[in-house]
Design a protein around this motif. Structure first.
Motif, PDB file in Angstrom:
ATOM      1  N   ARG A   1      -4.384 -24.019   0.853  1.00  0.00           N
ATOM      2  CA  ARG A   1      -4.936 -22.953   0.031  1.00  0.00           C
ATOM      3  C   ARG A   1      -6.159 -22.373   0.722  1.00  0.00           C
ATOM      4  NH1 ARG A   1      -5.134 -25.903  -5.929  1.00  0.00           N
ATOM      5  NH2 ARG A   1      -2.901 -26.315  -6.130  1.00  0.00           N
ATOM      6  N   ILE A   2      -6.272 -21.066   0.679  1.00  0.00           N
ATOM      7  CA  ILE A   2      -7.461 -20.417   1.234  1.00  0.00           C
ATOM      8  C   ILE A   2      -7.974 -19.372   0.258  1.00  0.00           C
ATOM      9  CG2 ILE A   2      -6.876 -20.783   3.661  1.00  0.00           C
ATOM     10  CD1 ILE A   2      -5.906 -17.868   3.759  1.00  0.00           C
ATOM     11  N   ASP A   3      -9.282 -19.239   0.205  1.00  0.00           N
ATOM     12  CA  ASP A   3      -9.901 -18.140  -0.530  1.00  0.00           C
ATOM     13  C   ASP A   3     -10.017 -16.974   0.434  1.00  0.00           C
ATOM     14  OD1 ASP A   3     -10.307 -19.421  -3.040  1.00  0.00           O
ATOM     15  OD2 ASP A   3     -11.938 -20.570  -2.132  1.00  0.00           O
ATOM     16  N   THR A   4      -9.410 -15.867   0.069  1.00  0.00           N
ATOM     17  CA  THR A   4      -9.360 -14.733   0.983  1.00  0.00           C
ATOM     18  C   THR A   4      -9.492 -13.445   0.170  1.00  0.00           C
ATOM     19  OG1 THR A   4      -8.080 -13.724   2.782  1.00  0.00           O
ATOM     20  CG2 THR A   4      -6.808 -14.677   0.965  1.00  0.00           C
ATOM     21  N   ARG A   5      -8.986 -12.359   0.689  1.00  0.00           N
ATOM     22  CA  ARG A   5      -9.062 -11.084  -0.019  1.00  0.00           C
ATOM     23  C   ARG A   5      -7.792 -10.294   0.230  1.00  0.00           C
ATOM     24  NH1 ARG A   5     -13.555  -7.963   3.830  1.00  0.00           N
ATOM     25  NH2 ARG A   5     -12.414  -8.308   5.776  1.00  0.00           N
ATOM     26  N   ILE A   6      -7.426  -9.497  -0.757  1.00  0.00           N
ATOM     27  CA  ILE A   6      -6.315  -8.562  -0.597  1.00  0.00           C
ATOM     28  C   ILE A   6      -6.900  -7.159  -0.548  1.00  0.00           C
ATOM     29  CG2 ILE A   6      -5.842  -8.492  -3.102  1.00  0.00           C
ATOM     30  CD1 ILE A   6      -2.842  -8.083  -2.298  1.00  0.00           C
ATOM     31  N   ILE A   7      -6.389  -6.347   0.375  1.00  0.00           N
ATOM     32  CA  ILE A   7      -6.972  -5.040   0.673  1.00  0.00           C
ATOM     33  C   ILE A   7      -5.883  -3.982   0.599  1.00  0.00           C
ATOM     34  CG2 ILE A   7      -8.179  -3.669   2.413  1.00  0.00           C
ATOM     35  CD1 ILE A   7      -8.687  -6.769   3.591  1.00  0.00           C
ATOM     36  N   GLU A   8      -6.128  -2.936  -0.139  1.00  0.00           N
ATOM     37  CA  GLU A   8      -5.191  -1.817  -0.202  1.00  0.00           C
ATOM     38  C   GLU A   8      -5.560  -0.798   0.875  1.00  0.00           C
ATOM     39  OE1 GLU A   8      -3.340   0.113  -3.973  1.00  0.00           O
ATOM     40  OE2 GLU A   8      -5.149   1.274  -3.484  1.00  0.00           O
ATOM     41  N   VAL A   9      -4.621  -0.545   1.784  1.00  0.00           N
ATOM     42  CA  VAL A   9      -4.854   0.373   2.899  1.00  0.00           C
ATOM     43  C   VAL A   9      -3.966   1.598   2.737  1.00  0.00           C
ATOM     44  CG1 VAL A   9      -4.699   0.685   5.401  1.00  0.00           C
ATOM     45  CG2 VAL A   9      -5.498  -1.504   4.465  1.00  0.00           C
ATOM     46  N   PRO A  10      -4.548   2.787   2.527  1.00  0.00           N
ATOM     47  CA  PRO A  10      -3.737   3.999   2.396  1.00  0.00           C
ATOM     48  C   PRO A  10      -3.145   4.410   3.737  1.00  0.00           C
ATOM     49  CG  PRO A  10      -6.060   4.558   2.392  1.00  0.00           C
ATOM     50  CD  PRO A  10      -5.987   3.060   2.406  1.00  0.00           C
ATOM     51  N   VAL A  11      -1.899   4.896   3.710  1.00  0.00           N
ATOM     52  CA  VAL A  11      -1.214   5.292   4.944  1.00  0.00           C
ATOM     53  C   VAL A  11      -0.477   6.610   4.727  1.00  0.00           C
ATOM     54  CG1 VAL A  11       0.536   4.699   6.659  1.00  0.00           C
ATOM     55  CG2 VAL A  11      -0.891   2.889   5.679  1.00  0.00           C
ATOM     56  N   LEU A  12      -0.706   7.549   5.619  1.00  0.00           N
ATOM     57  CA  LEU A  12       0.112   8.758   5.687  1.00  0.00           C
ATOM     58  C   LEU A  12       1.237   8.480   6.665  1.00  0.00           C
ATOM     59  CD1 LEU A  12       0.661  11.750   5.055  1.00  0.00           C
ATOM     60  CD2 LEU A  12      -0.893  12.339   6.937  1.00  0.00           C
ATOM     61  N   TYR A  13       2.398   8.131   6.143  1.00  0.00           N
ATOM     62  CA  TYR A  13       3.558   7.868   6.991  1.00  0.00           C
ATOM     63  C   TYR A  13       4.119   9.187   7.528  1.00  0.00           C
ATOM     64  CZ  TYR A  13       3.849   3.013   5.259  1.00  0.00           C
ATOM     65  OH  TYR A  13       3.596   1.685   4.962  1.00  0.00           O
TER      66      TYR A  13
ATOM     67  N   PHE B   1      -0.137  -1.967   1.935  1.00  0.00           N
ATOM     68  CA  PHE B   1      -0.149  -0.558   2.300  1.00  0.00           C
ATOM     69  C   PHE B   1       0.196   0.307   1.094  1.00  0.00           C
ATOM     70  CE2 PHE B   1       1.024  -2.538   6.469  1.00  0.00           C
ATOM     71  CZ  PHE B   1      -0.171  -2.248   7.107  1.00  0.00           C
ATOM     72  N   LYS B   2      -0.460   1.466   1.024  1.00  0.00           N
ATOM     73  CA  LYS B   2      -0.220   2.433  -0.058  1.00  0.00           C
ATOM     74  C   LYS B   2       0.129   3.786   0.558  1.00  0.00           C
ATOM     75  CE  LYS B   2      -2.482   4.874  -3.864  1.00  0.00           C
ATOM     76  NZ  LYS B   2      -3.772   5.098  -4.583  1.00  0.00           N
ATOM     77  N   PRO B   3       1.401   4.223   0.443  1.00  0.00           N
ATOM     78  CA  PRO B   3       1.757   5.546   0.976  1.00  0.00           C
ATOM     79  C   PRO B   3       0.985   6.654   0.264  1.00  0.00           C
ATOM     80  CG  PRO B   3       3.721   4.228   0.498  1.00  0.00           C
ATOM     81  CD  PRO B   3       2.563   3.526  -0.129  1.00  0.00           C
ATOM     82  N   ILE B   4       0.448   7.595   1.044  1.00  0.00           N
ATOM     83  CA  ILE B   4      -0.246   8.750   0.482  1.00  0.00           C
ATOM     84  C   ILE B   4       0.301  10.016   1.128  1.00  0.00           C
ATOM     85  CG2 ILE B   4      -2.355   7.473  -0.053  1.00  0.00           C
ATOM     86  CD1 ILE B   4      -3.608   8.652   2.504  1.00  0.00           C
ATOM     87  N   ASP B   5       0.040  11.170   0.497  1.00  0.00           N
ATOM     88  CA  ASP B   5       0.481  12.437   1.072  1.00  0.00           C
ATOM     89  C   ASP B   5      -0.646  13.077   1.863  1.00  0.00           C
ATOM     90  OD1 ASP B   5      -1.249  13.543  -0.816  1.00  0.00           O
ATOM     91  OD2 ASP B   5       0.362  14.181  -2.164  1.00  0.00           O
ATOM     92  N   ARG B   6      -0.356  14.218   2.478  1.00  0.00           N
ATOM     93  CA  ARG B   6      -1.329  14.864   3.343  1.00  0.00           C
ATOM     94  C   ARG B   6      -2.587  15.291   2.571  1.00  0.00           C
ATOM     95  NH1 ARG B   6      -1.604  17.722   8.309  1.00  0.00           N
ATOM     96  NH2 ARG B   6      -3.831  18.069   8.616  1.00  0.00           N
ATOM     97  N   THR B   7      -2.413  15.740   1.337  1.00  0.00           N
ATOM     98  CA  THR B   7      -3.572  16.158   0.543  1.00  0.00           C
ATOM     99  C   THR B   7      -4.528  14.987   0.320  1.00  0.00           C
ATOM    100  OG1 THR B   7      -2.292  17.876  -0.582  1.00  0.00           O
ATOM    101  CG2 THR B   7      -4.320  17.142  -1.655  1.00  0.00           C
ATOM    102  N   ALA B   8      -3.968  13.840  -0.029  1.00  0.00           N
ATOM    103  CA  ALA B   8      -4.799  12.651  -0.251  1.00  0.00           C
ATOM    104  C   ALA B   8      -5.435  12.183   1.057  1.00  0.00           C
ATOM    105  CB  ALA B   8      -3.958  11.541  -0.875  1.00  0.00           C
ATOM    106  N   TYR B   9      -4.691  12.291   2.141  1.00  0.00           N
ATOM    107  CA  TYR B   9      -5.237  11.908   3.446  1.00  0.00           C
ATOM    108  C   TYR B   9      -6.432  12.792   3.803  1.00  0.00           C
ATOM    109  CZ  TYR B   9      -5.636  11.238   8.481  1.00  0.00           C
ATOM    110  OH  TYR B   9      -6.126  10.990   9.730  1.00  0.00           O
ATOM    111  N   ASP B  10      -6.261  14.110   3.669  1.00  0.00           N
ATOM    112  CA  ASP B  10      -7.349  15.029   4.013  1.00  0.00           C
ATOM    113  C   ASP B  10      -8.570  14.783   3.137  1.00  0.00           C
ATOM    114  OD1 ASP B  10      -5.798  16.182   5.966  1.00  0.00           O
ATOM    115  OD2 ASP B  10      -5.174  17.898   4.739  1.00  0.00           O
ATOM    116  N   ALA B  11      -8.348  14.495   1.851  1.00  0.00           N
ATOM    117  CA  ALA B  11      -9.466  14.216   0.948  1.00  0.00           C
ATOM    118  C   ALA B  11     -10.185  12.940   1.368  1.00  0.00           C
ATOM    119  CB  ALA B  11      -8.957  14.096  -0.492  1.00  0.00           C
ATOM    120  N   ALA B  12      -9.433  11.942   1.808  1.00  0.00           N
ATOM    121  CA  ALA B  12     -10.040  10.689   2.264  1.00  0.00           C
ATOM    122  C   ALA B  12     -10.875  10.905   3.521  1.00  0.00           C
ATOM    123  CB  ALA B  12      -8.957   9.646   2.513  1.00  0.00           C
ATOM    124  N   ILE B  13     -10.386  11.741   4.433  1.00  0.00           N
ATOM    125  CA  ILE B  13     -11.142  12.040   5.659  1.00  0.00           C
ATOM    126  C   ILE B  13     -12.483  12.695   5.326  1.00  0.00           C
ATOM    127  CG2 ILE B  13     -11.185  13.481   7.730  1.00  0.00           C
ATOM    128  CD1 ILE B  13      -9.489  10.978   8.027  1.00  0.00           C
TER     129      ILE B  13
END
Length: 299
Positions: free
Chosen positions: A93-105, A247-259
């Motif tokens: 068992r390990i104490d760790t973290r889960i991370i949501e990473v947005p991706v523009l596929y 991983f979390k799929p995102i669209d171009r609008t969400a990608y540009d907003a994140a940038i």
């Protein structure tokens, strides 16, 4: 209930590399069992604080130690490692973290890069995503993307270039997505490209050469010597071995907003602390994955 097969425990294979390195191969193939065993031994080495041991580097199913031969003889170090191998019990068992990473596929930047290197690819007539989908039995790239982003990935190593995470898909072995690397490496890969080679995924932390198939890009910086974003304040290298990535799929609008948010220094990632139990995962991976996803969105 789907149970994962465990990897048989085999003797670790040691080899001395040059004057300053000792390499230990825990297993010939990656598995969570092999990773946890290597992690337990490297942590035990660090606790010993042996004079002359300079660096302890954990990898996917192996580890390497850099040492000063004027302070510790390689055979003395080997003797210590063999003793730890027989006495150290792998953590379950390990104490760790889960991370949501947005991706523009299927993004325009990796697609443009692909077009310049099709002579180095197994199928010049297909994009990397089309090729990966086909050889994994998917009729459409969207179905492949759903499979790629539908399960978490375990970070089993960070390195090769600064901050680059190698990730292992947390599914039964017969469900793992696998694609070969390019026939010859590219001389260019966009920064923050989501790549895949063999059974491993990665995120290219910086722009540069590469041979993994390219599936998309994330707007989230993962290596920054300036440490300008909230989640990079603790370390310029974001990922660490044992992290779990969703991983979390995102669209171009969400990608540009994140940038825009990145450039303003306001962008942040969804990160949650979790405990990962290897035995529970092996007994029922789907239930474990469901619990991890629930924890990620537990506000």
């Amino acid at each position: 209930m789907n149970r994962l097969q465990t990897t048989p425990v085999t003797p670790i294979r040691y080899s001395i590399a040059g004057d300053e390195h000792l390499f230990a191969e825990v297993s010939e193939s990656m598995s969570l069992e092999a990773f946890f065993r290597a992690m337990a031994i490297t942590r035990a080495v660090e606790k010993l604080a042996l004079p002359g041991v300079l660096d302890v580097c954990l990898a996917n199913a192996s580890f390497q130690i850099r040492f000063n031969p004027d302070l510790i003889h390689p055979l003395a170090l080997l003797e210590q490692l063999e003793a730890l191998e027989s006495s150290t019990t792998a953590e379950r068992r390990i104490d760790t973290r889960i991370i949501e990473v947005p991706v523009l596929y299927d993004d325009p930047w990796t697609n443009e890069t692909q077009s310049r290197f099709r002579d180095r690819h197994q199928d010049p007539s297909s994009t990397d995503l089309q090729y990966a989908a086909r050889i994994n039995g998917y009729d459409e790239t969207q179905a492949f993307i759903a499979a790629h982003s539908g399960t978490p990935w375990f970070v089993s190593m960070v390195g090769f270039v600064a901050g680059l995470p190698f990730m292992y898909q947390m599914v039964e072995q017969d469900r793992q997505l696998q694609v070969p690397k390019y026939l010859r490496p590219r001389t260019d890969t966009p920064k923050l490209t989501l790549g895949h080679g063999g059974c491993f995924g990665c995120i290219y932390s910086v722009r540069g050469a590469g041979g993994y198939q390219m599936f998309g890009v994330t707007p989230a910086p993962i290596y920054d010597p300036q440490q300008g974003l909230p989640y990079l304040r603790e370390s310029m290298v974001f990922f660490r071995a044992g992290d779990i990535v969703q991983f979390k799929p995102i669209d171009r609008t969400a990608y540009d907003a994140a940038i825009v948010e990145v450039e303003a220094g306001r962008f942040d990632l969804r990160i949650r602390a979790v405990r990962f139990d290897l035995d529970a995962f092996q007994a029922d991976p789907q239930a474990c994955i469901h619990a991890l996803k629930e924890a990620l969105h537990d506000d």
